[in-house]
Design an enzyme around this catalytic site. Structure first.
Site, short mmCIF file in Angstrom:
data_model
loop_
_atom_site.label_atom_id
_atom_site.label_comp_id
_atom_site.label_asym_id
_atom_site.label_seq_id
_atom_site.Cartn_x
_atom_site.Cartn_y
_atom_site.Cartn_z
N ARG A 54 6.27 1.86 -8.08
CA ARG A 54 5.27 2.88 -7.79
C ARG A 54 5.51 3.47 -6.40
O ARG A 54 5.38 4.68 -6.20
CB ARG A 54 3.86 2.30 -7.88
CG ARG A 54 3.45 1.90 -9.29
CD ARG A 54 2.02 1.39 -9.34
NE ARG A 54 1.05 2.46 -9.11
CZ ARG A 54 -0.24 2.25 -8.91
NH1 ARG A 54 -0.73 1.01 -8.88
NH2 ARG A 54 -1.06 3.27 -8.73
N CYS A 100 -2.92 0.44 -0.85
CA CYS A 100 -2.43 0.06 -2.18
C CYS A 100 -2.77 1.21 -3.11
O CYS A 100 -2.65 2.37 -2.74
CB CYS A 100 -3.05 -1.26 -2.63
SG CYS A 100 -4.87 -1.23 -2.67
#
Length: 282
Positions: free
Chosen positions: A175, A237
């Site tokens: 990601r 995050c």
């Protein structure tokens, strides 16, 4: 006081003169409500707290799990029996992310005695700890939140820290690199951020690596625990949950770090903000 404790340490604390308030924060990203699992069996005396409804505000421009309003969070904690002068232990199903979110919120709002059960409920039962299906009705606590106990970043602060300090991206490496993005508008990372998947802070059993190993890991990412040359450290995050777990890992390593609570879900929602891809911070 350490930020984490083992199952055996929790057993001793519960039998001691100042037993902690227990909060069960079981949660699954995109998964079913965990209250039925709590009702089927929890550490005796633990109160269930719902992460999506009680440890986050409504999703929107601030991200998928924006911080709750402090007074609303304080009301939840008081209903759960939390008081300013009483220790608190939080746990989840074992991943540690949800428990770390509760730990971070309590620390950020001024509670000085909160710890995370290392390894969660799985570690408790593996150590022979009992579980109960009894309903829990705690006495009202007196905790009143005073925000500012831990570092908090907004989007501009995160961008500045990526340039001037060390900004860690706690998401999975793919990601960060922008190879996949299953949830948010676009893949990639904040320019200047360093890939530091939070899954690498724990062993196969979900428990944190020893402090020395964590210090070595973060040193390899440009983070130092002490000394005049230390640069400020921040973490983000996807939506501010696993990032709290990385802040907790840094605490175990002896490093204070700020959390960008809006994280990638907030950053990537604005097409005007820059996005970097690939394995390097730039």
């Amino acid at each position: 006081m350490t930020a984490i404790l083992s199952a055996s340490e929790l057993m001793s604390a519960l039998a001691g003169p100042r037993p902690p308030v227990l909060l069960d924060i079981r949660w699954q990203l995109g998964g079913p409500d965990q209250r039925p699992a709590y009702e089927a069996g929890h550490i005796p005396g633990a109160v269930y707290v719902d992460l999506d409804r009680e440890l986050a505000g409504p999703a929107g421009s601030g991200g998928r799990h924006p911080l709750p309003e402090p007074e609303a969070f304080g009301a939840v904690m008081r209903r759960a029996g939390v008081s300013a002068g009483a220790p608190v232990v939080v746990y989840d199903g074992g991943l540690g992310w949800a428990a770390a979110r509760a730990w971070w919120l309590l620390r950020w709002t001024g509670h000085a005695e909160v710890r995370v059960l290392d390894g969660g409920l799985a570690a408790w039962t593996a150590a022979g700890g009992a579980v109960s299906a009894d309903a829990v009705s705690p006495a009202e606590g007196d905790f009143k939140p005073t925000p500012g106990g831990l570092g908090l970043l907004d989007a501009d602060g995160a961008a500045a820290l990526a340039r001037e300090g060390v900004l860690l991206d706690a998401r999975a490496g793919e990601r960060y690199r922008g190879e996949v993005e299953p949830i948010d508008r676009v893949g990639g990372h904040i320019p200047g951020a360093v890939s530091a998947p939070t899954t690498e802070n724990v062993g196969p059993d979900g428990r944190f690596l020893p402090g020395a190993e964590l210090r070595a890991r973060f040193a390899g990412l440009g983070v130092t625990a002490e000394g005049g040359g230390r640069r400020p450290v921040g973490v983000y995050c996807g939506s501010g949950v696993s990032g709290a777990h990385e802040v907790l890992a840094l605490e175990v390593a002896g490093v204070a770090a700020a959390l960008y609570a809006g994280s990638w879900s907030e950053w990537s929602s604005d097409p005007e903000r820059p996005v970097a891809t690939g394995p390097l911070p730039r």
